[in-house]
Design a protein around this motif. Structure first.
Motif, PDB file in Angstrom:
ATOM      1  N   HIS A  87      -6.785   4.084   2.536  1.00 17.20           N
ATOM      2  CA  HIS A  87      -6.489   4.437   1.193  1.00 17.20           C
ATOM      3  C   HIS A  87      -6.327   3.390   0.405  1.00 17.20           C
ATOM      4  O   HIS A  87      -6.789   3.256  -0.658  1.00 17.20           O
ATOM      5  CB  HIS A  87      -4.902   5.077   1.126  1.00 17.20           C
ATOM      6  CG  HIS A  87      -4.698   5.986   0.048  1.00 17.20           C
ATOM      7  ND1 HIS A  87      -3.515   6.691  -0.091  1.00 17.20           N
ATOM      8  CD2 HIS A  87      -5.250   6.011  -1.086  1.00 17.20           C
ATOM      9  CE1 HIS A  87      -3.782   7.371  -1.330  1.00 17.20           C
ATOM     10  NE2 HIS A  87      -4.843   6.696  -1.725  1.00 17.20           N
ATOM     11  N   TYR A 156      -0.936   4.102 -10.796  1.00 15.39           N
ATOM     12  CA  TYR A 156      -1.840   4.700  -9.795  1.00 15.39           C
ATOM     13  C   TYR A 156      -2.876   3.666  -9.219  1.00 15.39           C
ATOM     14  O   TYR A 156      -4.041   3.966  -9.194  1.00 15.39           O
ATOM     15  CB  TYR A 156      -2.313   5.979 -10.074  1.00 15.39           C
ATOM     16  CG  TYR A 156      -1.453   7.052 -10.399  1.00 15.39           C
ATOM     17  CD1 TYR A 156      -0.423   7.398  -9.448  1.00 15.39           C
ATOM     18  CD2 TYR A 156      -1.246   7.701 -11.420  1.00 15.39           C
ATOM     19  CE1 TYR A 156       0.619   8.456  -9.694  1.00 15.39           C
ATOM     20  CE2 TYR A 156      -0.319   8.525 -11.900  1.00 15.39           C
ATOM     21  CZ  TYR A 156       0.662   8.984 -10.846  1.00 15.39           C
ATOM     22  OH  TYR A 156       1.493   9.882 -11.121  1.00 15.39           O
ATOM     23  N   THR A 158      -3.840   1.734  -6.842  1.00 13.24           N
ATOM     24  CA  THR A 158      -3.866   1.697  -5.598  1.00 13.24           C
ATOM     25  C   THR A 158      -4.612   0.463  -5.136  1.00 13.24           C
ATOM     26  O   THR A 158      -5.703   0.364  -5.279  1.00 13.24           O
ATOM     27  CB  THR A 158      -4.302   2.912  -4.747  1.00 13.24           C
ATOM     28  OG1 THR A 158      -3.691   4.163  -5.182  1.00 13.24           O
ATOM     29  CG2 THR A 158      -4.451   2.825  -3.472  1.00 13.24           C
ATOM     30  N   TRP A 195       5.467   1.562  -6.436  1.00 13.00           N
ATOM     31  CA  TRP A 195       5.072   3.010  -6.191  1.00 13.00           C
ATOM     32  C   TRP A 195       6.319   3.404  -5.350  1.00 13.00           C
ATOM     33  O   TRP A 195       6.741   2.968  -4.318  1.00 13.00           O
ATOM     34  CB  TRP A 195       3.902   2.780  -5.263  1.00 13.00           C
ATOM     35  CG  TRP A 195       3.536   4.040  -4.544  1.00 13.00           C
ATOM     36  CD1 TRP A 195       3.422   4.306  -3.401  1.00 13.00           C
ATOM     37  CD2 TRP A 195       3.248   5.310  -5.088  1.00 13.00           C
ATOM     38  NE1 TRP A 195       3.083   5.578  -3.056  1.00 13.00           N
ATOM     39  CE2 TRP A 195       2.984   6.125  -4.223  1.00 13.00           C
ATOM     40  CE3 TRP A 195       3.220   5.720  -6.541  1.00 13.00           C
ATOM     41  CZ2 TRP A 195       2.618   7.440  -4.185  1.00 13.00           C
ATOM     42  CZ3 TRP A 195       2.856   7.184  -6.650  1.00 13.00           C
ATOM     43  CH2 TRP A 195       2.475   7.982  -5.461  1.00 13.00           C
ATOM     44  N   THR A 203       0.667   1.549  -0.271  1.00 14.53           N
ATOM     45  CA  THR A 203      -0.658   1.439  -0.701  1.00 14.53           C
ATOM     46  C   THR A 203      -1.007   0.542  -1.800  1.00 14.53           C
ATOM     47  O   THR A 203      -1.693   0.680  -2.616  1.00 14.53           O
ATOM     48  CB  THR A 203      -1.199   2.740  -1.042  1.00 14.53           C
ATOM     49  OG1 THR A 203      -0.283   3.343  -1.816  1.00 14.53           O
ATOM     50  CG2 THR A 203      -1.276   3.721   0.315  1.00 14.53           C
ATOM     51  N   SER A 205       0.304   1.490  -4.697  1.00 15.28           N
ATOM     52  CA  SER A 205      -0.001   2.493  -6.057  1.00 15.28           C
ATOM     53  C   SER A 205       0.667   2.301  -7.164  1.00 15.28           C
ATOM     54  O   SER A 205       0.521   3.541  -7.979  1.00 15.28           O
ATOM     55  CB  SER A 205      -0.026   3.748  -5.250  1.00 15.28           C
ATOM     56  OG  SER A 205      -1.104   3.802  -4.342  1.00 15.28           O
TER      57      SER A 205
END
Length: 403
Positions: A87, A156, A158, A195, A203, A205
């Motif tokens: 990811h 977001y 990531t 996140w 990740t 994110s």
């Protein structure tokens, strides 16, 4: 590109060396879970060292020459070991595909050099203030003397906290969208590890803050997220989410089988003295294994369609609309088809155990949380509606990067 690269290429798909790398990534993930969490820095160091981000590069460019089926099979294996790792690399691998499609440009040649060296890209595109699919940003690129300054706030984003280079979407002073690539550690780039998702927790994110970041003219390029005439679609980054799901289902099957195999207690009204011999409980694991197989098979079938579309672009320099549609449509169909069976499998795994399997130390809940987080990307109800409209009305796929 005319030059070649003679350094050792990344390991072959079935090599002993690659399996050892994947085993070490899995062991590191277990250690971090047992310690209560932590960043996959060791896994990403291995990815850089063995240049897992370069496997799609042709051998003459210093890569392993993987086709897309081989590439997605690798992503599944990495996700089985640690779903956060592929990811984190998802936008990097999308960048590799773009660089290969446009390898005649100086910008892509530079990207390919970095990719070959083991450098990692990540993206900082989305903003919580924006509407997904609109691609207009509050993040602003302004001119200053012979250079530029970038200011904004992304979410977001990531993989950004782990990346060597960031791809950032912004508006310039004329209101046009631009793509900026800067080092991830440049002054003014702040990575906020905030996140708080229920899954895919490491990740990176969360938020990326851009505070008066210096940008050179050669770090600014064309905004390429939108498909259009003469420009291929990019379903690869979306299919990768489901390759990760396939890897999670592999790990779920493995964990459930191990717990059942090692279980010493069983119910007095069960079918066998040992749980591992109880046919009802074996059927649960058999169902899990079958679901994992079907999801992976669907991903690899869509990978073949994507490979056909990509190969056409590489060979002819222009996309084939029919092949592009097939790849994007099959990727959407994979998402619609696998979500319910995967989430059901992650819940039904608990049927093979007792209350002890709900303990945090068993770790089974992480599989459902990770799957739920992945499937929440690009909501399935919208994808299903679009697929239906194509099938019934021969409708066009939306001209956005989500298809």
């Amino acid at each position: 590109m005319t030059s070649t690269h003679t350094e050792p290429v990344p390991p072959a798909l079935d090599s002993i060396e690659l399996q050892a790398v994947i085993d070490e990534i899995a062991a590191d993930a277990r250690r971090r879970r047992e310690a209560g969490g932590g960043r996959p820095d060791r896994a990403l160091a291995l990815a850089r060292e063995h240049r897992l981000g370069a496997v799609r590069l042709p051998r003459e460019l210093g890569g392993a020459g993987y086709n897309l089926r081989e590439f997605f099979a690798l992503a599944v294996r990495l996700a089985q070991a640690d779903p956060d790792v592929p990811h984190i690399l998802r936008i990097h691998w999308g960048t590799v595909e773009e660089a290969l499609r446009t390898r005649e440009t100086e910008r892509s040649r530079q990207w390919l050099r970095w990719i070959r060296e083991g450098k990692i890209f990540a993206g900082a595109q989305s903003e919580l203030s924006g509407q997904p699919g609109v691609y207009s940003y509050d993040t602003l690129l302004t001119a200053e003397d012979d250079h530029f300054r970038l200011n904004g706030r992304k979410f977001y984003s990531t993989g950004s906290i782990y990346a060597d280079y960031l791809r950032i979407g912004a508006n310039d002073e004329a209101g046009q969208q631009v793509s900026v690539v800067v080092p991830g550690d440049r002054e003014g780039v702040l990575h906020v590890d905030d996140w708080d998702g229920i899954g895919q927790r490491e990740t990176g994110s969360g938020t990326t803050v851009l505070d008066d970041v210096l940008v050179h003219a050669d770090e600014i390029g064309e905004f390429r997220l939108l498909p259009g005439p003469g420009r291929p679609r990019s379903p690869l980054v979306h299919l990768l989410l489901h390759a990760i799901a396939a890897g999670i289902l592999r790990a779920l099957t493995e964990d459930t089988a191990t717990l059942l195999r090692e279980r010493t207690r069983s119910y007095s009204w069960g079918n066998a003295e040992l749980a591992r011999n109880d046919p009802q409980l074996l059927a649960v694991v058999g169902s899990l294994s079958s679901t994992a197989f079907v999801v992976e098979a669907a991903v690899l079938a869509a990978a073949d369609a994507l490979d056909a579309a990509t190969s056409h672009v590489w060979q002819h320099g222009v996309p084939d609309d029919g092949l592009e549609l097939a790849a994007s449509l099959q990727t959407a169909q994979v998402k619609v088809a696998v979500e319910k069976i995967a989430l059901s499998a992650a819940a039904e795994a608990f049927d093979a155990g007792g209350a002890s399997w709900t303990r945090a130390s068993a770790g089974l809940d992480r599989h459902w949380r990770n799957l739920r987080t992945l499937f929440s990307h690009n909501p399935t109800v919208y994808k299903a509606r679009v697929v239906g409209d194509v099938v019934v009305n021969d409708a066009e796929l939306p001209s956005v990067g989500f298809f």
